[in-house]
Design a protein around this motif. Structure first.
Motif, PDB file in Angstrom:
ATOM      1  N   LEU A  41      50.273  45.160  51.442  1.00  0.00           N
ATOM      2  CA  LEU A  41      50.574  44.658  50.106  1.00  0.00           C
ATOM      3  C   LEU A  41      50.135  43.199  49.954  1.00  0.00           C
ATOM      4  O   LEU A  41      49.655  42.793  48.885  1.00  0.00           O
ATOM      5  N   LYS A  42      50.270  42.398  51.007  1.00  0.00           N
ATOM      6  CA  LYS A  42      49.849  41.007  50.934  1.00  0.00           C
ATOM      7  C   LYS A  42      48.354  40.893  50.724  1.00  0.00           C
ATOM      8  O   LYS A  42      47.857  39.939  50.125  1.00  0.00           O
ATOM      9  N   ARG A  43      47.595  41.874  51.187  1.00  0.00           N
ATOM     10  CA  ARG A  43      46.141  41.880  51.092  1.00  0.00           C
ATOM     11  C   ARG A  43      45.666  42.205  49.692  1.00  0.00           C
ATOM     12  O   ARG A  43      44.515  41.951  49.333  1.00  0.00           O
ATOM     13  N   ARG A  44      46.544  42.729  48.846  1.00  0.00           N
ATOM     14  CA  ARG A  44      46.114  43.202  47.529  1.00  0.00           C
ATOM     15  C   ARG A  44      45.848  42.044  46.570  1.00  0.00           C
ATOM     16  O   ARG A  44      46.262  40.918  46.805  1.00  0.00           O
ATOM     17  N   ASP A  45      45.160  42.379  45.459  1.00  0.00           N
ATOM     18  CA  ASP A  45      44.643  41.320  44.591  1.00  0.00           C
ATOM     19  C   ASP A  45      45.726  40.550  43.842  1.00  0.00           C
ATOM     20  O   ASP A  45      45.742  39.318  43.848  1.00  0.00           O
ATOM     21  N   PHE A  46      46.660  41.255  43.184  1.00  0.00           N
ATOM     22  CA  PHE A  46      47.648  40.582  42.345  1.00  0.00           C
ATOM     23  C   PHE A  46      49.036  41.141  42.615  1.00  0.00           C
ATOM     24  O   PHE A  46      49.191  42.281  43.049  1.00  0.00           O
ATOM     25  N   THR A  47      50.052  40.347  42.335  1.00  0.00           N
ATOM     26  CA  THR A  47      51.422  40.767  42.628  1.00  0.00           C
ATOM     27  C   THR A  47      51.791  42.044  41.873  1.00  0.00           C
ATOM     28  O   THR A  47      52.547  42.878  42.386  1.00  0.00           O
ATOM     29  N   GLU A  92      42.965  31.622  48.951  1.00  0.00           N
ATOM     30  CA  GLU A  92      42.817  32.566  50.058  1.00  0.00           C
ATOM     31  C   GLU A  92      42.405  33.935  49.546  1.00  0.00           C
ATOM     32  O   GLU A  92      41.523  34.602  50.110  1.00  0.00           O
ATOM     33  N   SER A  93      43.023  34.365  48.455  1.00  0.00           N
ATOM     34  CA  SER A  93      42.718  35.682  47.893  1.00  0.00           C
ATOM     35  C   SER A  93      41.268  35.763  47.424  1.00  0.00           C
ATOM     36  O   SER A  93      40.557  36.726  47.711  1.00  0.00           O
ATOM     37  N   PHE A  94      40.805  34.737  46.706  1.00  0.00           N
ATOM     38  CA  PHE A  94      39.445  34.761  46.168  1.00  0.00           C
ATOM     39  C   PHE A  94      38.403  34.516  47.252  1.00  0.00           C
ATOM     40  O   PHE A  94      37.265  34.969  47.143  1.00  0.00           O
ATOM     41  N   ARG A  95      38.795  33.795  48.301  1.00  0.00           N
ATOM     42  CA  ARG A  95      37.871  33.599  49.418  1.00  0.00           C
ATOM     43  C   ARG A  95      37.630  34.933  50.121  1.00  0.00           C
ATOM     44  O   ARG A  95      36.523  35.241  50.548  1.00  0.00           O
ATOM     45  N   ASP A  96      38.686  35.744  50.229  1.00  0.00           N
ATOM     46  CA  ASP A  96      38.551  37.060  50.851  1.00  0.00           C
ATOM     47  C   ASP A  96      37.673  37.981  50.015  1.00  0.00           C
ATOM     48  O   ASP A  96      36.846  38.712  50.539  1.00  0.00           O
ATOM     49  N   THR A 112      38.220  28.603  38.334  1.00  0.00           N
ATOM     50  CA  THR A 112      37.289  27.573  37.884  1.00  0.00           C
ATOM     51  C   THR A 112      36.626  26.868  39.069  1.00  0.00           C
ATOM     52  O   THR A 112      35.406  26.660  39.076  1.00  0.00           O
ATOM     53  N   ALA A 113      37.430  26.534  40.065  1.00  0.00           N
ATOM     54  CA  ALA A 113      36.902  25.798  41.219  1.00  0.00           C
ATOM     55  C   ALA A 113      35.994  26.654  42.093  1.00  0.00           C
ATOM     56  O   ALA A 113      35.068  26.138  42.731  1.00  0.00           O
ATOM     57  N   MET A 114      36.239  27.958  42.116  1.00  0.00           N
ATOM     58  CA  MET A 114      35.522  28.835  43.051  1.00  0.00           C
ATOM     59  C   MET A 114      34.556  29.781  42.355  1.00  0.00           C
ATOM     60  O   MET A 114      34.082  30.747  42.953  1.00  0.00           O
ATOM     61  N   ALA A 115      34.230  29.526  41.087  1.00  0.00           N
ATOM     62  CA  ALA A 115      33.384  30.451  40.324  1.00  0.00           C
ATOM     63  C   ALA A 115      32.078  30.769  41.032  1.00  0.00           C
ATOM     64  O   ALA A 115      31.594  31.904  40.998  1.00  0.00           O
ATOM     65  N   ALA A 116      31.491  29.777  41.707  1.00  0.00           N
ATOM     66  CA  ALA A 116      30.197  29.991  42.370  1.00  0.00           C
ATOM     67  C   ALA A 116      30.282  31.032  43.478  1.00  0.00           C
ATOM     68  O   ALA A 116      29.263  31.645  43.839  1.00  0.00           O
ATOM     69  N   ASP A 117      31.482  31.261  44.005  1.00  0.00           N
ATOM     70  CA  ASP A 117      31.628  32.271  45.066  1.00  0.00           C
ATOM     71  C   ASP A 117      31.331  33.674  44.561  1.00  0.00           C
ATOM     72  O   ASP A 117      31.090  34.588  45.357  1.00  0.00           O
ATOM     73  N   LEU A 118      31.351  33.856  43.238  1.00  0.00           N
ATOM     74  CA  LEU A 118      31.032  35.182  42.685  1.00  0.00           C
ATOM     75  C   LEU A 118      29.606  35.588  43.033  1.00  0.00           C
ATOM     76  O   LEU A 118      29.283  36.780  43.025  1.00  0.00           O
ATOM     77  N   ASP A 119      28.758  34.630  43.373  1.00  0.00           N
ATOM     78  CA  ASP A 119      27.372  34.931  43.726  1.00  0.00           C
ATOM     79  C   ASP A 119      27.283  35.800  44.986  1.00  0.00           C
ATOM     80  O   ASP A 119      26.229  36.405  45.253  1.00  0.00           O
ATOM     81  N   PRO A 149      35.758  37.440  46.274  1.00  0.00           N
ATOM     82  CA  PRO A 149      35.526  36.688  45.033  1.00  0.00           C
ATOM     83  C   PRO A 149      35.549  37.544  43.774  1.00  0.00           C
ATOM     84  O   PRO A 149      35.761  37.013  42.683  1.00  0.00           O
ATOM     85  N   LEU A 150      35.345  38.857  43.903  1.00  0.00           N
ATOM     86  CA  LEU A 150      35.376  39.707  42.718  1.00  0.00           C
ATOM     87  C   LEU A 150      36.749  39.672  42.054  1.00  0.00           C
ATOM     88  O   LEU A 150      36.879  39.963  40.870  1.00  0.00           O
ATOM     89  N   ARG A 151      37.770  39.289  42.807  1.00  0.00           N
ATOM     90  CA  ARG A 151      39.123  39.236  42.251  1.00  0.00           C
ATOM     91  C   ARG A 151      39.221  38.243  41.103  1.00  0.00           C
ATOM     92  O   ARG A 151      40.070  38.393  40.222  1.00  0.00           O
ATOM     93  N   MET A 152      38.362  37.239  41.093  1.00  0.00           N
ATOM     94  CA  MET A 152      38.370  36.297  39.964  1.00  0.00           C
ATOM     95  C   MET A 152      37.990  37.033  38.675  1.00  0.00           C
ATOM     96  O   MET A 152      38.599  36.812  37.622  1.00  0.00           O
ATOM     97  N   LEU A 153      36.996  37.879  38.774  1.00  0.00           N
ATOM     98  CA  LEU A 153      36.583  38.657  37.610  1.00  0.00           C
ATOM     99  C   LEU A 153      37.637  39.704  37.259  1.00  0.00           C
ATOM    100  O   LEU A 153      37.880  39.998  36.086  1.00  0.00           O
ATOM    101  N   ARG A 154      38.287  40.238  38.291  1.00  0.00           N
ATOM    102  CA  ARG A 154      39.352  41.216  38.055  1.00  0.00           C
ATOM    103  C   ARG A 154      40.546  40.574  37.335  1.00  0.00           C
ATOM    104  O   ARG A 154      41.211  41.224  36.524  1.00  0.00           O
ATOM    105  N   ALA A 155      40.801  39.307  37.617  1.00  0.00           N
ATOM    106  CA  ALA A 155      41.894  38.614  36.915  1.00  0.00           C
ATOM    107  C   ALA A 155      41.610  38.576  35.417  1.00  0.00           C
ATOM    108  O   ALA A 155      42.495  38.857  34.593  1.00  0.00           O
TER     109      ALA A 155
END
Length: 486
Positions: free
Chosen positions: A136-142, A178-182, A210-217, A184-190
């Protein structure tokens, strides 16, 4: 069901309603879910309904697709469901998932995972986990990190997902970074969940996006495409689109959207193209008759993307965007190709973008019946969508102008209906087919027949249906002019 933590007083009513929803939904699927849970328990394994299934049950809209997690590995899961499931598929086996069908329900059973990206590769590294809490901790959102254990229906919510569901907020179980580093698609999922559920994104999550948007690449075009499609088809797509632009995510895969934020000239002689576009998307959604029409929504989103490249200011300081529909269609095709959309979907969206300005000028009385026929023929089966897109594009605040545009389009649709009653405009064909052309001109199959066919079709569009004698006379005249017959 027991709650993981006491809710805030303001949310207590929502939580009570959510729990009632969950009970009703789980009772509906429990004959299958509980039976499957007993089979896993008899084999010495855990089984939990998890993720989006629990969230949707709490929202009172659990569908026919159920997600489970287990400590059993795929081979063991296969042994447990074999002979019980009506159908089994293993397409997700490399990710620890076995699919099964029973009594009309589609079940996906996934081994506990401790999944992470290596921060270089675009693909996830899948490792099996050892506990439900770890999974459950590994999942995208609470709101997706809750579970119901089967068959006993024990509720597990270690990250306050139930409270967040009641507060309608999107948070991550671990830190957003930590979640988005694992993944990055989770940013788009949010942004996608904000659009689908009409939830707010927590400020900490938004800041990390906003800070990690480039990781979507690091993410493949196909995965981005799938999430974006779901976002655009969300109940509140406008909120999702604003999030993409405001956080910089759109710049990573759809820079044309951000590019619509043109600087307004000092005389304010043209609209804010970005805000206008969002309004057009909202208008288009309002014209949908049933479910999401992605092609219409995407055409509405892209219809003005050619404006930045075509903006010019004349001697009188008036702003213009000549041929922006042509440039926009070309840009749309290139962008959708880069996002790996199917060719047929791309072709339809591109055609709508290229046609969306065709109507303007109709109200000046310049259109002949021939022009109407060409409008219908060029639109083909996209005509109903073109009607909706054109009407959606009317966002003027001038009530008189808006009323006139609506009346003009009403008149065009009535004229199309009148002509359609006289002939099948959607299937305009020459008055002579290929065999008749070859027989009359005495030519074999080849380019000459194609040219003659096109001439006769253009003639049909210009003048309407011709009788056989008139069509043959026109063909012979054309052939003589072309030197094909003497």
């Amino acid at each position: 069901m027991s709650e993981a933590s006491a809710p805030h007083a303001a949310d207590r009513r929502d939580l009570t309603a959510a729990q009632r929803n969950a009970v009703a939904e789980l009772l509906r699927v429990s004959p299958v879910a509980d039976e499957l849970g007993r089979r896993f328990a008899q084999a010495g394994h855990e089984l939990h309904l998890v993720g989006g299934s629990v969230r949707d049950a709490l929202l009172g809209r659990l569908g026919e697709d159920l997600d489970f997690c287990t400590d059993a590995h795929p081979d063991e899961t296969l042994r447990i469901v074999k002979g019980w499931a009506e159908a089994i598929w293993e397409t997700g086996r490399e990710f620890g998932t076995i699919g099964a069908q029973r009594d009309g329900l589609r079940l996906e059973i996934t081994t506990f995972r401790a999944e992470a990206y290596d921060q270089v590769s675009r693909n996830p590294v899948v490792e099996y986990g050892t506990s439900l809490v770890e999974d459950l901790k590994r999942r995208d959102f609470t709101i997706n990190a809750m579970a119901v254990s089967l068959p006993e229906h024990r509720f597990t919510d270690p990250h306050g997902g139930l409270d967040d569901l009641a507060a309608k907020v999107i948070r991550t179980p671990a830190s957003p970074q930590e979640s988005f580093r694992d993944d990055p698609l989770r940013m788009l999922r949010a942004a996608r969940f904000a659009a689908q559920l009409r939830f707010a994104v927590h400020p900490d999550v938004r800041a990390a996006m906003t800070a990690m948007a480039a990781d979507l690449d690091r993410i493949t075009a196909e995965r981005i495409r799938d999430e974006f499609t779901k976002l655009l088809c969300g109940a509140d797509a406008i909120t999702g689109l604003r999030l993409l632009v405001d956080t910089g995510l759109a710049e990573r895969f759809l820079p044309e959207l951000t590019g619509l934020k043109l600087e307004i000239d000092e005389h304010a002689q043209h609209k804010d193209v970005y805000e206008h576009t969002l309004t057009v998307v909202g208008n288009a959604i309002g014209f949908e008759e049933e479910g999401c029409d992605f092609i219409l929504r995407m055409a509405a989103l892209m219809h003005d993307v050619g404006k930045p490249a075509t903006k010019s200011v004349g001697p009188d300081s008036r702003v213009s965007f000549h041929h922006h529909e042509v440039v926009g269609a070309r840009m749309t095709k290139a962008r959708m190709k880069a996002m790996r959309y199917p060719k047929e979907v791309t072709a339809k969206v591109t055609a709508l973008v290229s046609l969306h300005l065709r109507f303007y000028g109709y109200g000046r009385g310049e259109w002949t019946d021939s022009a109407v026929r060409r409008y219908v023929t060029d639109a083909g089966d996209l005509l109903p969508r073109l009607h909706k897109l054109t009407r959606s594009d009317c966002t003027t605040r001038n009530r008189r102008k808006a009323a006139q545009l609506a009346a003009d389009y009403d008149a065009l649709e009535e004229r199309i209906a009148r002509l359609a009653a006289e002939e099948d405009l959607a299937r305009v064909r020459p008055d002579l087919d290929g065999n008749a052309i070859m027989e009359l001109l005495g030519v074999p199959p080849g380019p000459v027949v194609g040219r003659a066919w096109k001439y006769l079709k253009d003639l049909r569009l210009e003048r309407g249906p011709l009788d056989r004698d008139a069509a043959e006379a026109e063909l012979l005249r054309w052939a003589r002019d072309e030197g094909i017959v003497s």
